[in-house]
Design an enzyme around this catalytic site. Structure first.
Site, PDB file in Angstrom:
ATOM      1  N   LYS A 136       0.825  -1.214   0.000  1.00  0.00           N
ATOM      2  CA  LYS A 136       0.000   0.000   0.000  1.00  0.00           C
ATOM      3  C   LYS A 136       0.854   1.257   0.000  1.00  0.00           C
ATOM      4  O   LYS A 136       0.493   2.254  -0.622  1.00  0.00           O
ATOM      5  CB  LYS A 136      -0.967   0.000   1.186  1.00  0.00           C
ATOM      6  CG  LYS A 136      -2.098  -1.001   0.996  1.00  0.00           C
ATOM      7  CD  LYS A 136      -3.248  -0.793   1.946  1.00  0.00           C
ATOM      8  CE  LYS A 136      -4.353  -1.773   1.621  1.00  0.00           C
ATOM      9  NZ  LYS A 136      -5.469  -1.728   2.540  1.00  0.00           N
ATOM     10  N   LYS A 193      -3.977 -10.064  -5.949  1.00  0.00           N
ATOM     11  CA  LYS A 193      -5.344 -10.254  -5.437  1.00  0.00           C
ATOM     12  C   LYS A 193      -6.300  -9.188  -5.970  1.00  0.00           C
ATOM     13  O   LYS A 193      -5.882  -8.066  -6.272  1.00  0.00           O
ATOM     14  CB  LYS A 193      -5.345 -10.239  -3.905  1.00  0.00           C
ATOM     15  CG  LYS A 193      -5.075  -8.887  -3.286  1.00  0.00           C
ATOM     16  CD  LYS A 193      -5.521  -8.856  -1.823  1.00  0.00           C
ATOM     17  CE  LYS A 193      -5.586  -7.404  -1.351  1.00  0.00           C
ATOM     18  NZ  LYS A 193      -6.505  -7.124  -0.303  1.00  0.00           N
ATOM     19  N   LYS A 200     -10.036  -3.589  -3.768  1.00  0.00           N
ATOM     20  CA  LYS A 200     -10.939  -2.462  -3.970  1.00  0.00           C
ATOM     21  C   LYS A 200     -10.194  -1.165  -4.243  1.00  0.00           C
ATOM     22  O   LYS A 200     -10.773  -0.201  -4.729  1.00  0.00           O
ATOM     23  CB  LYS A 200     -11.958  -2.330  -2.834  1.00  0.00           C
ATOM     24  CG  LYS A 200     -11.418  -2.210  -1.419  1.00  0.00           C
ATOM     25  CD  LYS A 200     -12.584  -1.968  -0.451  1.00  0.00           C
ATOM     26  CE  LYS A 200     -12.634  -2.911   0.724  1.00  0.00           C
ATOM     27  NZ  LYS A 200     -11.643  -2.640   1.756  1.00  0.00           N
TER      28      LYS A 200
HETATM   29  N1  AQP Z   1      -9.000 -10.808  -3.322  1.00  0.00           N
HETATM   30  C1  AQP Z   1      -9.450 -11.288  -2.181  1.00  0.00           C
HETATM   31  N2  AQP Z   1      -9.740 -12.611  -2.053  1.00  0.00           N
HETATM   32  C2  AQP Z   1     -10.213 -13.123  -0.884  1.00  0.00           C
HETATM   33  N3  AQP Z   1     -10.429 -12.363   0.215  1.00  0.00           N
HETATM   34  C3  AQP Z   1     -10.158 -11.043   0.133  1.00  0.00           C
HETATM   35  N4  AQP Z   1     -10.256 -10.020   1.014  1.00  0.00           N
HETATM   36  C4  AQP Z   1      -9.844  -8.877   0.433  1.00  0.00           C
HETATM   37  N5  AQP Z   1      -9.474  -9.109  -0.819  1.00  0.00           N
HETATM   38  C5  AQP Z   1      -9.657 -10.437  -1.061  1.00  0.00           C
HETATM   39  C6  AQP Z   1     -10.740 -10.178   2.377  1.00  0.00           C
HETATM   40  O1  AQP Z   1     -11.840  -9.280   2.534  1.00  0.00           O
HETATM   41  C7  AQP Z   1     -11.799  -8.719   3.836  1.00  0.00           C
HETATM   42  C8  AQP Z   1     -11.733  -7.213   3.631  1.00  0.00           C
HETATM   43  O2  AQP Z   1     -10.792  -6.640   4.337  1.00  0.00           O
HETATM   44  P1  AQP Z   1     -10.358  -5.129   4.220  1.00  0.00           P
HETATM   45  O3  AQP Z   1     -11.492  -4.220   4.054  1.00  0.00           O
HETATM   46  O4  AQP Z   1      -9.494  -4.928   5.394  1.00  0.00           O
HETATM   47  O5  AQP Z   1      -9.579  -5.010   2.876  1.00  0.00           O
HETATM   48  P2  AQP Z   1      -8.219  -5.572   2.414  1.00  0.00           P
HETATM   49  O6  AQP Z   1      -7.882  -6.892   3.025  1.00  0.00           O
HETATM   50  O7  AQP Z   1      -7.195  -4.510   2.580  1.00  0.00           O
HETATM   51  O8  AQP Z   1      -8.463  -5.856   0.865  1.00  0.00           O
HETATM   52  P3  AQP Z   1      -9.326  -5.065  -0.187  1.00  0.00           P
HETATM   53  O9  AQP Z   1     -10.771  -5.230   0.116  1.00  0.00           O
HETATM   54  O10 AQP Z   1      -8.971  -5.428  -1.553  1.00  0.00           O
HETATM   55  O11 AQP Z   1      -8.944  -3.583   0.040  1.00  0.00           O
HETATM   56  P4  AQP Z   1      -7.650  -2.809  -0.401  1.00  0.00           P
HETATM   57  O12 AQP Z   1      -7.740  -2.583  -1.835  1.00  0.00           O
HETATM   58  O13 AQP Z   1      -7.777  -1.573   0.399  1.00  0.00           O
HETATM   59  O14 AQP Z   1      -6.465  -3.665  -0.058  1.00  0.00           O
HETATM   60  C9  AQP Z   1     -10.569  -9.326   4.534  1.00  0.00           C
HETATM   61  O15 AQP Z   1     -10.952 -10.462   5.283  1.00  0.00           O
HETATM   62  C10 AQP Z   1      -9.704  -9.732   3.392  1.00  0.00           C
HETATM   63  O16 AQP Z   1      -8.796 -10.764   3.713  1.00  0.00           O
END
Ligand code: AQP
Length: 327
Positions: A112, A195, A198
């Protein structure tokens, strides 16, 4: 006594099917067996810049998604992280037993902070895993259902809980990550080596939970595939493997069954069908979200906060006493 699970999602962007399949779908299944606490982690979201009005809207949207997905507020507690100030207080205390190199090696921070520049990354982003550890151990959580990207953070939560217990006496339950092999890592549609995310630069990386039918068809049509022409589930075909995984998880079939279904057919046939499977899943989901009013959702979150607040207060008081604060 039922075992406790805790998990949360940041209101930091449009939720995608990776979030649903990797996290929320598992929560819905686990709520039957576990004492479940689900949070909208707004304090985590502000570790990267957020526009205040958008953050407010997304916080409510995420709660609607939880409810539309089938999280039952009668069985679980759903609340907004910033409504329970004990998360931040415990986070601060855990900071004091966290070592800087433990945070420096976190993959998510590296990814990030590299997206913009490390110089502009906030101290909050660096410290994110400690706040996450506090979220988890505050409630004596045994199991944390998450996607694969969060496993490293759960490891840190375990380390900090063990370190605290060792230094100040038995206080925290040592949590464990819960993931499911097929859904723990849904990959980007435009790049199956990373992965689905968002905060991805291109909207062709993900299927958002609020995408309409035409957008889904367009995104799946554009999704990258591997060389060859057969619809096969193989390690050396990561793009196809990812698309088959999505199909099988949403249609409740095994990857092998999906392979059989498309034997002798072309990639384009498979993609057309996949888009329809996704649309079939999203349409009723979006309808349910549309039927939930902001007021109703906020009332449910307030109820959830009321249920968990005594647990958080009790645990924090115990922690404060143990470290020598006057309480
Ligand atoms: N690609 C993915 N496959 C499976 N699980 C996923 N998670 C996120 N991406 C995938 C799981 O969704 C939950 C959301 O957690 P978060 O809001 O803390 O977001 P994150 O893990 O940082 O991932 P995002 O949603 O893609 O956001 P960004 O883009 O900000 O990194 C968690 O349980 C995560 O493991």
């Amino acid at each position: 006594m039922k075992k406790r699970i805790f998990s949360g999602i940041q209101p930091s962007g449009n939720l995608h099917i990776g979030n649903y399949l990797g996290a929320i779908q598992n929560w819905v299944k686990l709520q039957k067996e576990y004492d479940s606490i689900f949070c909208v982690v707004d304090m985590h979201a502000i570790t990267v810049p957020q526009e205040p009005e958008t953050l407010r809207r997304r916080t409510i949207e995420i709660a609607k998604i939880y409810l539309a997905a089938g999280i039952d507020p009668k069985k679980c507690s759903i609340f907004i992280q910033s409504h329970i100030c004990e998360h931040a207080e415990l986070g601060w205390i855990l900071n004091t037993i966290t070592k800087i190199p433990e945070l420096e090696k976190m993959t998510q921070f590296k990814d990030k902070s590299a997206k913009d520049s490390r110089e502009s990354a906030s101290a909050g982003l660096f410290d994110y895993p400690v706040l996450m550890a506090a979220d988890i151990v505050l409630y004596d959580t045994q199991l944390v259902p998450v996607g694969k990207d969060q496993k490293q953070h759960i490891e840190l939560a375990r380390t900090l809980a063990q370190r605290f217990n060792h230094k100040f006496g038995e206080t925290f339950v040592i949590p464990e990550a819960y993931t499911k092999k097929e859904s723990e890592n849904i990959m980007g549609l435009d790049d199956p080596t990373k992965k689905m995310s968002k905060s991805a630069k291109s909207e062709y990386n993900y299927i958002a939970l609020n995408d309409d039918a035409e957008t889904v068809r367009k995104k799946i049509k554009k999704a990258v595939t591997d060389s060859g022409s057969e619809v096969v589930y193989q390690e050396d075909k990561p793009a196809l493997k990812n698309l088959i995984n999505i199909y099988s998880l949403l249609a409740d079939k095994t990857p092998k069954e999906v392979e059989k279904l498309f034997a002798g057919k072309k990639y384009s046939d498979f993609k057309t069908e996949l888009a329809e499977v996704i649309i079939k899943f999203l349409a009723p989901f979006q309808k349910k979200i549309g039927e939930l009013s902001d007021e109703k959702v906020l009332a449910i979150m307030e109820d959830g906060a009321k249920k968990v607040r005594p647990l958080a207060k009790k645990k924090l008081e115990e922690v404060k006493k143990k470290i020598g604060f006057i309480v």
